[in-house]
Design an enzyme around this catalytic site. Structure first.
Site, PDB file in Angstrom:
ATOM      1  CG  ASN A  18      44.259  36.919  37.370  1.00 25.32           C
ATOM      2  OD1 ASN A  18      44.880  36.517  36.387  1.00 25.32           O
ATOM      3  ND2 ASN A  18      43.096  36.432  37.742  1.00 25.32           N
ATOM      4  N   GLY A  19      45.640  39.141  35.016  1.00 23.93           N
ATOM      5  CA  GLY A  19      45.063  39.689  33.794  1.00 23.93           C
ATOM      6  C   GLY A  19      46.172  39.918  32.770  1.00 23.93           C
ATOM      7  CE  LYS A  62      36.730  24.267  38.032  1.00 27.25           C
ATOM      8  NZ  LYS A  62      36.227  22.978  37.513  1.00 27.25           N
ATOM      9  CB  CYS A  93      47.322  35.193  38.351  1.00 28.74           C
ATOM     10  SG  CYS A  93      48.431  35.246  36.959  1.00 28.74           S
ATOM     11  CD1 TRP A  96      48.050  31.066  32.905  1.00 27.82           C
ATOM     12  CD2 TRP A  96      48.514  29.107  33.820  1.00 27.82           C
ATOM     13  NE1 TRP A  96      47.899  30.126  31.934  1.00 27.82           N
ATOM     14  CE2 TRP A  96      48.180  28.905  32.453  1.00 27.82           C
ATOM     15  CE3 TRP A  96      48.855  28.002  34.578  1.00 27.82           C
ATOM     16  CZ2 TRP A  96      48.172  27.654  31.850  1.00 27.82           C
ATOM     17  CZ3 TRP A  96      48.832  26.754  33.966  1.00 27.82           C
ATOM     18  CH2 TRP A  96      48.506  26.587  32.624  1.00 27.82           C
ATOM     19  CG  HIS A 133      31.609   8.586   6.891  1.00 26.70           C
ATOM     20  ND1 HIS A 133      31.247   8.596   5.568  1.00 26.70           N
ATOM     21  CD2 HIS A 133      30.488   8.268   7.591  1.00 26.70           C
ATOM     22  CE1 HIS A 133      29.963   8.308   5.458  1.00 26.70           C
ATOM     23  NE2 HIS A 133      29.477   8.103   6.656  1.00 26.70           N
ATOM     24  NE  ARG A 137      42.534  32.167  40.456  1.00 24.87           N
ATOM     25  CZ  ARG A 137      41.424  32.803  40.031  1.00 24.87           C
ATOM     26  NH1 ARG A 137      40.249  32.385  40.454  1.00 24.87           N
ATOM     27  NH2 ARG A 137      41.488  33.824  39.212  1.00 24.87           N
ATOM     28  CD  GLU A 180      32.602  16.466  29.974  1.00 24.94           C
ATOM     29  OE1 GLU A 180      33.041  17.269  29.131  1.00 24.94           O
ATOM     30  OE2 GLU A 180      32.964  16.477  31.168  1.00 24.94           O
ATOM     31  CE  LYS A 196      35.869  16.309  33.033  1.00 31.18           C
ATOM     32  NZ  LYS A 196      35.369  17.236  32.111  1.00 31.18           N
ATOM     33  CD  GLU A 214      39.532  18.104  31.654  1.00 29.80           C
ATOM     34  OE1 GLU A 214      40.003  19.244  31.698  1.00 29.80           O
ATOM     35  OE2 GLU A 214      38.320  17.889  31.779  1.00 29.80           O
TER      36      GLU A 214
HETATM   37  C1  AGP Z   1      36.567  20.881  31.630  1.00 29.78           C
HETATM   38  O1  AGP Z   1      36.848  19.746  32.427  1.00 29.78           O
HETATM   39  C2  AGP Z   1      37.737  21.837  31.520  1.00 29.78           C
HETATM   40  N1  AGP Z   1      38.206  22.222  32.787  1.00 29.78           N
HETATM   41  C3  AGP Z   1      37.444  23.001  30.596  1.00 29.78           C
HETATM   42  O2  AGP Z   1      37.114  22.467  29.337  1.00 29.78           O
HETATM   43  C4  AGP Z   1      36.302  23.939  31.046  1.00 29.78           C
HETATM   44  O3  AGP Z   1      35.073  23.287  30.923  1.00 29.78           O
HETATM   45  C5  AGP Z   1      36.305  25.165  30.114  1.00 29.78           C
HETATM   46  O4  AGP Z   1      37.529  25.830  30.263  1.00 29.78           O
HETATM   47  C6  AGP Z   1      35.143  26.138  30.397  1.00 29.78           C
HETATM   48  O5  AGP Z   1      35.275  26.662  31.690  1.00 29.78           O
HETATM   49  P1  AGP Z   1      34.010  27.485  32.293  1.00 29.78           P
HETATM   50  O6  AGP Z   1      32.870  26.524  32.394  1.00 29.78           O
HETATM   51  O7  AGP Z   1      34.487  27.987  33.621  1.00 29.78           O
HETATM   52  O8  AGP Z   1      33.703  28.604  31.333  1.00 29.78           O
END
Ligand code: AGP
Length: 613
Positions: free
Chosen positions: A100-101, A608, A2, A74, A504, A27, A481, A485, A488
């Site tokens: 938010n929470g 985010k 949020c 959210w 394997h 966010r 990674e 990328k 996502e």
């Molecule tokens: C990465 O592209 C994602 N947005 C997600 O995996 C992110 O890295 C993860 O949620 C950790 O977030 P942070 O680094 O703010 O803790």
């Protein structure tokens, strides 16, 4: 998660609040709302979906006022709909709240309040707070909020306004970020800096169990118990333009191209006379000498930086190092002692699982440091033995890019620092390591000049449904990674795998419909024992009609005979290779997603900062 914005001053609150919500869109949210007070009227407008829908509602039914609060939601309790959107009211529309929470004991509180005659209109946990405040509200809004918060268990960042005392905003936080913006005769609350950066650079980061009362005369900050606290605002260097897209189509592309600078900024001032200086660390030489185990905990991309960091730390300090996904670490009762160094890595500094991981470490007596990108975030305040800040600036794109390479840079600096403090590496080796690091920003710049070639190749791969990413050694986490990328932001299924595992199982997947991205770099000085191995893996895939996209080192003539497509990166040392090998994979993911018309900066279902479990 949020987003919260609040304003009190002499200007039109609603336009400032909507502008603030826009800057918080990254966010992630599913509905939005705004409330403002004008005279004896407390007006509320809410809508489902994007902020443009809320603006339409307001255009059709305007509200005025110089004090207001606003929110992007959210969903955590109750589906996305107008009734569940914030702000939420009490029974008689005398007060509104944004939050938010997660209120963990909301069901019991709601039952009690209903038994006292309160009428609820939503399925949210947040609405409970509005009725709880109403229950205590006699004359003093601050006192009523204070009392209500003593009944709440869980996490909150909240803003409250009321007709009872319409000259103030009450704000409070516990385990969910909230800042206070100090303007000239106007004051703000917000979940994050971008929301108010156009109006003020003077920001106070509220700590857990702190409250703020904002009036047009100023801001008073107290503990939940009412003890006054003096806090000095932090001057935010970020230029508002940084939070804009700077001419790029998406924040993510802008942030990919910012990496030479963000890596440089992360290094800046930390190499003095060929020694690493990490001023924000509170680890004595004796503390470091006593460390006999390192744990790295993080989530998602930050976790993958930790897996790379493990190679650096073990290689340069010879301290046994483990990496753990934070959501696993926090529940597996890990063995930590006062000789354990726990490193938490987080871009936002608000990831719930990572925060819980650091709490676990502190409870077991470990020394705790964090690598974080947000000054004053919760994680940084939990890190007793200090922080190594990544200086990547605001990262708006949900897919982390510049924060990741800044984390790798910070981990490298930390590994050199600890290795030097422990006497594992000498002055000469230290200088050599740092000389190589200084070259990296320019090398990243050189790779970025290859973008057009990557974009062309991406065009040919936009319609595939599955990808396999392969790497060995320090490039295995880069395969993970790179796969993250792609999946996502393009919603294409992609899996990172250790290349040595092909026989394997995964080799059964290989055919002309499964492109294979192989990271086959050669390292400076050491010819990289795994290079020949991954060449064999590439041949195995080719023999099964696999299409090979390779990330290789400049000057490598072998790879061109085996791969269908090659992205070349400059040669560097083993520990610095991941900072370079990830760049082509970021661009590949970005351009494929862009060709697919995906919402690159705000991918579906993602946020985010994951501030709840
Ligand atoms: C990465 O592209 C994602 N947005 C997600 O995996 C992110 O890295 C993860 O949620 C950790 O977030 P942070 O680094 O703010 O803790």
């Amino acid at each position: 998660m949020c987003g919260i914005v609040g304003y009190i001053g002499t200007k039109d609150a609603v336009s400032i609040l909507i502008d603030g919500l826009r800057k918080l869109e990254y966010r992630g949210y599913d509905s939005a709302g705004v409330a403002a007070i004008t005279g004896s009227n407390l007006e509320l407008r809410r809508s489902v979906g994007k902020i443009i829908n809320l603006e339409e509602v307001i255009r059709n039914n305007p509200i005025q006022g110089n004090i207001g609060i606003a929110h992007t939601r959210w969903a955590t309790h109750g589906r996305p709909c107008e009734e569940n959107a914030h702000p939420h009211c009490d029974c008689h529309n005398q007060l509104v709240i944004v939050h938010n929470g997660i209120i963990e004991n909301y069901a019991q509180l709601k039952e009690d309040l209903i038994s006292k005659g309160h009428q609820f209109r939503s399925q949210t946990d947040t609405e409970v707070i509005a009725h709880l405040i109403e229950e205590y509200l006699k004359e003093d809004l601050e006192e009523a909020v204070r009392k209500a918060l003593t009944k709440i268990e869980g996490a909150y960042a909240l803003g409250v306004i009321s007709l009872k005392q319409s000259d103030r905003i009450i704000a409070a936080r516990l385990a969910s970020p909230l800042i206070v913006g100090m303007g000239d005769g106007e004051f703000f609350i917000a979940s994050d800096v971008p929301a108010i950066l156009s109006y003020t650079r003077q920001v106070i980061f509220l700590e857990d169990k702190e409250m703020a009362v904002l009036t047009r005369e100023g801001v008073e900050i107290t503990t939940l118990k009412g003890t006054s606290i003096q806090k000095t605002p932090t001057y935010i260097e970020w230029d508002p333009i940084m939070a804009e897209k700077g001419g790029y189509r998406h924040f993510m592309l802008k942030e990919i191209h910012e990496q030479p600078r963000s890596i440089e900024d992360t290094i800046r001032g930390r190499i003095v006379e060929n020694e690493v200086c990490l001023d924000e660390l509170n680890l004595s030489k004796e503390d470091i000498a006593n460390i006999d185990k390192i744990f790295i905990v993080a989530c998602g991309t930050a976790y993958y930086s930790g897996v790379v960091g493990r190679f650096m730390l073990e290689g340069l300090t010879r301290i046994p190092t483990e990496t753990d996904i934070a959501s696993e670490f926090r529940y597996r009762n890990p063995i930590l002692t006062d000789k354990t160094l726990l490193i938490a890595i987080s871009q936002s500094g608000e990831t719930a699982d990572t925060l819980a991981g650091i709490k676990e470490g502190k409870e077991k007596g470990a020394k705790v440091i964090s690598i974080c990108n947000v000054i004053g975030s919760s994680l940084t305040r939990e890190s007793n033995e200090g922080i190594v800040y990544t200086r990547a600036g605001i990262e708006i794109g949900v897919a982390s890019t510049k924060a990741f390479t800044s984390q790798l840079t910070a981990l490298y600096l930390l590994a050199v620092y600890l290795g030097r403090q422990k006497g594992v590496i000498d002055e000469h080796k230290t200088k050599e390591l740092l000389d190589q690091l200084r070259l990296i920003p320019r090398e990243v710049e050189n790779i970025l000049t290859d973008e057009e070639k990557i974009k062309e190749i991406s065009h040919q791969f936009q319609h595939y449904h599955n990808f396999l990413y392969l790497g060995r050694g320090i490039n295995f986490p880069i395969a993970l990674e790179g796969a993250l990328k792609l999946k996502e932001i393009s919603y294409i299924h992609a899996e990172g795998y250790p290349a040595g595992e092909m026989k394997h199982g995964p080799i059964a997947l290989i055919d002309e419909d499964m492109p294979v991205v192989a990271i086959a770099t050669q390292c400076m000085a050491t010819q990289g024992t795994v290079y020949d191995k991954i060449l064999s893996n590439i041949e195995e895939a080719k023999a099964r009609d696999g299409i090979i996209i390779a990330v290789a080192s400049s000057g490598d003539t072998q790879i061109t005979k085996k791969a269908d497509y090659c992205f070349y990166i400059p040669k560097t040392t083993e520990f610095l290779t991941p900072i370079l090998s990830v760049i082509p994979l970021q661009l590949l993911a970005y351009h494929i997603a862009n060709y697919r018309g995906c919402d690159v900066d705000q991918p579906r279902n993602l946020a985010k900062s994951v501030t709840v479990e």
